[in-house]
Design a protein around this motif. Structure first.
Motif, PDB file in Angstrom:
ATOM      1  N   PHE A  91      14.075  -8.849 -13.407  1.00 13.68           N
ATOM      2  CA  PHE A  91      13.754  -7.863 -12.372  1.00 13.68           C
ATOM      3  C   PHE A  91      13.110  -6.664 -13.043  1.00 13.68           C
ATOM      4  O   PHE A  91      13.696  -6.056 -13.926  1.00 13.68           O
ATOM      5  CB  PHE A  91      15.022  -7.429 -11.633  1.00 13.68           C
ATOM      6  CG  PHE A  91      14.778  -6.376 -10.602  1.00 13.68           C
ATOM      7  CD1 PHE A  91      14.349  -6.724  -9.332  1.00 13.68           C
ATOM      8  CD2 PHE A  91      14.959  -5.035 -10.894  1.00 13.68           C
ATOM      9  CE1 PHE A  91      14.116  -5.758  -8.366  1.00 13.68           C
ATOM     10  CE2 PHE A  91      14.732  -4.049  -9.934  1.00 13.68           C
ATOM     11  CZ  PHE A  91      14.305  -4.416  -8.668  1.00 13.68           C
ATOM     12  N   ASN A  92      11.878  -6.316 -12.638  1.00 14.51           N
ATOM     13  CA  ASN A  92      11.166  -5.192 -13.206  1.00 14.51           C
ATOM     14  C   ASN A  92      11.252  -4.019 -12.231  1.00 14.51           C
ATOM     15  O   ASN A  92      10.543  -3.985 -11.218  1.00 14.51           O
ATOM     16  CB  ASN A  92       9.710  -5.555 -13.496  1.00 14.51           C
ATOM     17  CG  ASN A  92       8.974  -4.435 -14.213  1.00 14.51           C
ATOM     18  OD1 ASN A  92       9.448  -3.311 -14.295  1.00 14.51           O
ATOM     19  ND2 ASN A  92       7.806  -4.764 -14.738  1.00 14.51           N
ATOM     20  N   ALA A  93      12.097  -3.053 -12.525  1.00 14.16           N
ATOM     21  CA  ALA A  93      12.319  -1.907 -11.637  1.00 14.16           C
ATOM     22  C   ALA A  93      11.087  -1.037 -11.499  1.00 14.16           C
ATOM     23  O   ALA A  93      10.932  -0.343 -10.490  1.00 14.16           O
ATOM     24  CB  ALA A  93      13.486  -1.081 -12.146  1.00 14.16           C
ATOM     25  N   THR A  94      10.180  -1.073 -12.475  1.00 15.13           N
ATOM     26  CA  THR A  94       8.983  -0.235 -12.401  1.00 15.13           C
ATOM     27  C   THR A  94       8.006  -0.721 -11.339  1.00 15.13           C
ATOM     28  O   THR A  94       7.069  -0.018 -10.990  1.00 15.13           O
ATOM     29  CB  THR A  94       8.264  -0.172 -13.768  1.00 15.13           C
ATOM     30  OG1 THR A  94       7.828  -1.481 -14.127  1.00 15.13           O
ATOM     31  CG2 THR A  94       9.174   0.407 -14.835  1.00 15.13           C
ATOM     32  N   THR A 120      11.032   3.971  -5.983  1.00 17.46           N
ATOM     33  CA  THR A 120      12.402   4.475  -6.183  1.00 17.46           C
ATOM     34  C   THR A 120      12.585   5.861  -5.586  1.00 17.46           C
ATOM     35  O   THR A 120      13.542   6.554  -5.917  1.00 17.46           O
ATOM     36  CB  THR A 120      12.752   4.509  -7.684  1.00 17.46           C
ATOM     37  OG1 THR A 120      11.799   5.315  -8.360  1.00 17.46           O
ATOM     38  CG2 THR A 120      12.804   3.112  -8.273  1.00 17.46           C
ATOM     39  N   GLU A 121      11.677   6.253  -4.685  1.00 12.50           N
ATOM     40  CA  GLU A 121      11.820   7.562  -4.043  1.00 12.50           C
ATOM     41  C   GLU A 121      13.118   7.589  -3.243  1.00 12.50           C
ATOM     42  O   GLU A 121      13.415   6.659  -2.477  1.00 12.50           O
ATOM     43  CB  GLU A 121      10.639   7.820  -3.105  1.00 12.50           C
ATOM     44  CG  GLU A 121      10.740   9.157  -2.399  1.00 12.50           C
ATOM     45  CD  GLU A 121       9.619   9.364  -1.387  1.00 12.50           C
ATOM     46  OE1 GLU A 121       9.794  10.233  -0.525  1.00 12.50           O
ATOM     47  OE2 GLU A 121       8.603   8.649  -1.445  1.00 12.50           O
ATOM     48  N   GLN A 122      13.897   8.653  -3.423  1.00 12.68           N
ATOM     49  CA  GLN A 122      15.159   8.807  -2.700  1.00 12.68           C
ATOM     50  C   GLN A 122      14.854   9.316  -1.297  1.00 12.68           C
ATOM     51  O   GLN A 122      14.184  10.319  -1.127  1.00 12.68           O
ATOM     52  CB  GLN A 122      16.075   9.785  -3.433  1.00 12.68           C
ATOM     53  CG  GLN A 122      16.400   9.365  -4.844  1.00 12.68           C
ATOM     54  CD  GLN A 122      17.314   8.166  -4.907  1.00 12.68           C
ATOM     55  OE1 GLN A 122      18.263   8.049  -4.150  1.00 12.68           O
ATOM     56  NE2 GLN A 122      17.020   7.252  -5.805  1.00 12.68           N
ATOM     57  N   ARG A 123      15.330   8.623  -0.305  1.00 15.75           N
ATOM     58  CA  ARG A 123      15.079   9.014   1.080  1.00 15.75           C
ATOM     59  C   ARG A 123      16.407   9.322   1.756  1.00 15.75           C
ATOM     60  O   ARG A 123      17.443   8.860   1.360  1.00 15.75           O
ATOM     61  CB  ARG A 123      14.385   7.891   1.834  1.00 15.75           C
ATOM     62  CG  ARG A 123      13.001   7.601   1.310  1.00 15.75           C
ATOM     63  CD  ARG A 123      12.371   6.438   2.078  1.00 15.75           C
ATOM     64  NE  ARG A 123      11.060   6.140   1.596  1.00 15.75           N
ATOM     65  CZ  ARG A 123      10.791   5.336   0.580  1.00 15.75           C
ATOM     66  NH1 ARG A 123      11.749   4.756  -0.070  1.00 15.75           N
ATOM     67  NH2 ARG A 123       9.556   5.113   0.212  1.00 15.75           N
TER      68      ARG A 123
END
Length: 185
Positions: A8-11, A15-18
């Motif tokens: 799994f590549n998180a990039t 990942t913006e926090q909403r």
């Protein structure tokens, strides 16, 4: 360890926090319980019903969550009486007289007044939104959901999880080659 089955590549993901994580403003709400769980008290000698409630109205806050707990059994008679009275009020608000399983209360809307409670006595936890009053359909006093015009002043969070500003640091002493800075080999 648990294998994901692939890398799994998180990039590759946003990942913006909403979301708005402030407490619900004071007002009258239409709510419904969407989840519940029975857990032991911290001391292990009582029973607490934990609920997750979801805002149904007012529309602008629809879907926001409120977490309420009911102390159903406790060695402290006063704590138990307060918890059972609040739970009885919830039951009356949803129109149920007898409950054997908390799921009987799920997804039945009810009206309640929400207000900001008090912070914990030890200062560890800030004030949070809580139910101050249930409205009962059998009394015919159901107000329309609305946010109060006057709201209490909100205290700044004790820890907003931002790092402290970087202060000028003295140059770090370098450890001799081959040695760890804490002294172990």
């Amino acid at each position: 360890m648990a294998s994901l089955g692939k890398s799994f590549n998180a990039t590759e993901h946003d990942t913006e926090q909403r979301g708005d994580y402030t407490e619900l403003p004071n007002g009258v709400y239409k709510l419904e319980i969407e989840a519940s769980d029975i857990v032991p008290t911290k001391a292990g000698n009582g029973t607490i019903l934990k609920t997750t409630m979801s805002v149904v109205e007012p529309e602008e806050l629809k879907g926001r969550k409120l977490f309420e707990s009911f102390n159903l059994e406790n060695q402290n008679a006063q704590a138990q009486e307060i918890g059972q009275r609040a739970f009885a009020s919830l039951c009356r608000a949803v129109g149920i007289d007898s409950v054997e399983d908390s799921e009987q209360l799920h997804f039945i809307s009810f009206t309640a007044k929400i207000g900001l409670g008090k912070p914990s006595k030890d200062g560890q936890y800030p004030a949070r939104a809580e139910i101050k009053r249930y409205f009962f359909e059998d009394e015919g006093n159901l107000p329309e959901p609305a946010i109060d015009a006057n709201q209490p002043a909100r205290a700044a969070p004790a820890n907003d999880n931002r790092p402290a500003p970087a202060a000028a640091k003295p140059a770090a002493a370098t450890a001799p080659a081959g040695r760890r800075p804490w002294g172990a080999k």
